[in-house]
Enzyme design. Sequence first.
Site, short mmCIF file in Angstrom:
data_model
loop_
_atom_site.label_atom_id
_atom_site.label_comp_id
_atom_site.label_asym_id
_atom_site.label_seq_id
_atom_site.Cartn_x
_atom_site.Cartn_y
_atom_site.Cartn_z
N ASN A 123 -14.08 -17.66 24.74
CA ASN A 123 -15.38 -17.57 25.41
C ASN A 123 -15.39 -16.61 26.59
O ASN A 123 -16.41 -16.01 26.89
CB ASN A 123 -15.79 -18.98 25.89
CG ASN A 123 -17.21 -19.02 26.41
OD1 ASN A 123 -18.13 -18.57 25.74
ND2 ASN A 123 -17.39 -19.52 27.62
N THR A 173 1.05 1.66 -1.49
CA THR A 173 -0.28 1.09 -1.71
C THR A 173 -0.97 1.89 -2.81
O THR A 173 -1.08 3.11 -2.72
CB THR A 173 -1.12 1.17 -0.42
OG1 THR A 173 -0.40 0.53 0.63
CG2 THR A 173 -2.46 0.49 -0.61
N LYS A 175 -3.54 3.76 -4.95
CA LYS A 175 -4.77 4.50 -4.70
C LYS A 175 -5.31 5.05 -6.02
O LYS A 175 -4.54 5.32 -6.93
CB LYS A 175 -4.51 5.64 -3.71
CG LYS A 175 -3.82 5.23 -2.42
CD LYS A 175 -4.72 4.45 -1.50
CE LYS A 175 -4.01 4.14 -0.18
NZ LYS A 175 -4.87 3.41 0.76
N LYS A 177 -8.02 3.01 -3.84
CA LYS A 177 -7.99 1.58 -3.54
C LYS A 177 -9.02 0.80 -4.33
O LYS A 177 -8.84 -0.39 -4.58
CB LYS A 177 -8.18 1.35 -2.04
CG LYS A 177 -9.50 1.85 -1.48
CD LYS A 177 -9.66 1.45 0.00
CE LYS A 177 -8.72 2.23 0.87
NZ LYS A 177 -8.93 1.89 2.31
N LYS A 201 1.57 -2.34 -3.68
CA LYS A 201 0.69 -3.19 -2.87
C LYS A 201 -0.77 -3.04 -3.28
O LYS A 201 -1.24 -1.93 -3.54
CB LYS A 201 0.85 -2.82 -1.39
CG LYS A 201 -0.13 -3.47 -0.44
CD LYS A 201 0.06 -2.93 0.97
CE LYS A 201 -1.01 -3.45 1.90
NZ LYS A 201 -2.35 -2.90 1.56
N GLU A 204 -6.14 -3.72 1.06
CA GLU A 204 -6.81 -4.90 1.60
C GLU A 204 -8.19 -5.11 1.01
O GLU A 204 -8.69 -6.24 0.96
CB GLU A 204 -6.91 -4.80 3.13
CG GLU A 204 -7.81 -3.70 3.65
CD GLU A 204 -7.10 -2.36 3.80
OE1 GLU A 204 -7.66 -1.49 4.47
OE2 GLU A 204 -6.00 -2.19 3.24
N HIS A 294 -1.46 -8.32 5.76
CA HIS A 294 -2.18 -7.12 6.16
C HIS A 294 -3.02 -7.44 7.38
O HIS A 294 -3.49 -8.57 7.55
CB HIS A 294 -3.05 -6.61 5.02
CG HIS A 294 -3.51 -5.20 5.23
ND1 HIS A 294 -4.58 -4.88 6.02
CD2 HIS A 294 -3.03 -4.02 4.77
CE1 HIS A 294 -4.74 -3.57 6.04
NE2 HIS A 294 -3.81 -3.02 5.30
N ARG A 295 -3.24 -6.43 8.23
CA ARG A 295 -3.93 -6.66 9.51
C ARG A 295 -5.34 -6.05 9.52
O ARG A 295 -5.81 -5.62 10.58
CB ARG A 295 -3.10 -6.08 10.66
CG ARG A 295 -2.81 -4.60 10.55
CD ARG A 295 -2.03 -4.09 11.74
NE ARG A 295 -1.83 -2.64 11.68
CZ ARG A 295 -1.41 -1.90 12.70
NH1 ARG A 295 -1.13 -2.47 13.86
NH2 ARG A 295 -1.26 -0.59 12.57
N HIS A 327 1.96 -5.47 8.83
CA HIS A 327 1.71 -4.05 9.10
C HIS A 327 1.75 -3.81 10.61
O HIS A 327 1.17 -4.57 11.38
CB HIS A 327 0.36 -3.64 8.53
CG HIS A 327 0.37 -3.49 7.05
ND1 HIS A 327 0.14 -2.29 6.42
CD2 HIS A 327 0.60 -4.39 6.07
CE1 HIS A 327 0.22 -2.46 5.11
NE2 HIS A 327 0.51 -3.74 4.88
N SER A 379 3.12 1.78 7.86
CA SER A 379 2.19 2.22 6.83
C SER A 379 1.03 2.98 7.44
O SER A 379 0.53 2.61 8.50
CB SER A 379 1.67 1.00 6.05
OG SER A 379 0.68 1.38 5.12
#
Length: 475
Positions: A123, A173, A175, A177, A201, A204, A294-295, A327, A379
């Site tokens: 808050n 990753t 591609k 994607k 991978k 995301e 993953h972030r 990551h 990455s």
Amino acid sequence: MPAQTESKTTTEFKAGVKDYKITYYTPDYKVSDTDVLAAFRMTPQTGVTPEECGAAVAAESSTGTWTTVWTDGLTQLDRYKGRCYDIEPVYGECDQYIAYIAYPIELFEEGSVTNLLTSIVGNVFGFKALRALRLEDLRIPACYLKSFWGPPHGIEVERDKLCKYGRGLLGCTIKPKLGLSAKNYGRAVYECLRGGLDFTKDDENVTSQAFMRWRDRFLFCAEAIYKAQKESGEVKGHYLNVTAGNCEEMYKRADYAVKLGVPIIMHDFLTGGFTANTSLSNYCRNNGLLLHIHRAMHAVIDRQRNHGIHFRVLAKTLRMSGGDHLHSGTVVGKLEGDRAGTYGFINLMRQNLIYRDRACGVYFAQDWCGLASLMPVASGGIHVWHMPALLDIFGDDTCFQFGGGTLGHPWGNASGAVANRVALEACTQARNEGKSLVKYGADIIREACKYSRELAAACDVWKEVTFNFDTVDKL
């Protein structure tokens, strides 16, 4: 100004508004080993003192509100309130201060990252007395940390599961994607794994869209994994993204991954939420799955220097919530990342005891009490020329996650994977022989090109690709 304290249990209640610092600014307070400590970067509004701002942050993130309330007299306020115990100016910045705040452990629910963050940052960031506020670091006391399970397995157990030691791990990753059919997606996975990568991978964004439903993707990826394992003799994996719109669907996807016998799944921990992430981490621990984290959405929270939450705090809370990979940027690639700050948070991801190191942005010492380690994933915009710098920065206990740096090879995915593997092994061998990766990195890669046509082709394609932009969030 000397601190003023007030006990609500002994003072007659008087309605009205009083300065926060009367109750919550306590510079003489001695920090307890059981306190949760926080370091906030504050930018006060014009005319507001740093002491009042620090006290306001302590109050609004613990027991305080904007006015005096009579129910304060029904509890022991001195026992439960947060305390701003120190304030220091930020060097080189005008009107910015670091406020150190101590919170009693009784304020937090055991084993709940969700409650911890709801209390500390839930808050106070909208408080009008502050132009900006950023949570720079947390110190989690041992007695509270022991209520968390942490990562499902950790680096050592992961290496045992994979039977891979003495070098960093390699990933890619897939591609593009979005837009591939499940069958073509599985083919891309197979080509990368047979070329020498350890993992591939899901991006995301990939969950279960009309062009590729999750069950079809899982099947074709499992087929690719088993075929590549048979040909290479190595354990392979693909981060199957089980992130979903609800936890029931997330568990359904994780169950299917277990039935397929794959070694690892993936979760977007910020968009999915800490409650879902902790639950999934427990599931992975109980079912023998590694958990790649993953972030996605992190830069919305952590990129601005003056406002938000630093990534080291997100990494710390993720280690508590649970995950085996996280990551963590690259420093040298296309994504934001300061070298000194990166050193700071990759150490707190992997090591058991962290010492205070302001040069790396670490405000507090942290004892992880044996909680399992978390593997950084480098990455974002990396290719073979970056390998010496990546290995120098991150070391062996890292997954180097390529994307275009594998799939963009002129001869295809498998050749791109070969180039990545040769570059990693050449740099690892050179380092083990005592050569400086910083000084001789380019020479090491050029020498390896003599023995690998795939690496030579990759080096020619990306020889002029750099991402030289100023870092927004730097120490």
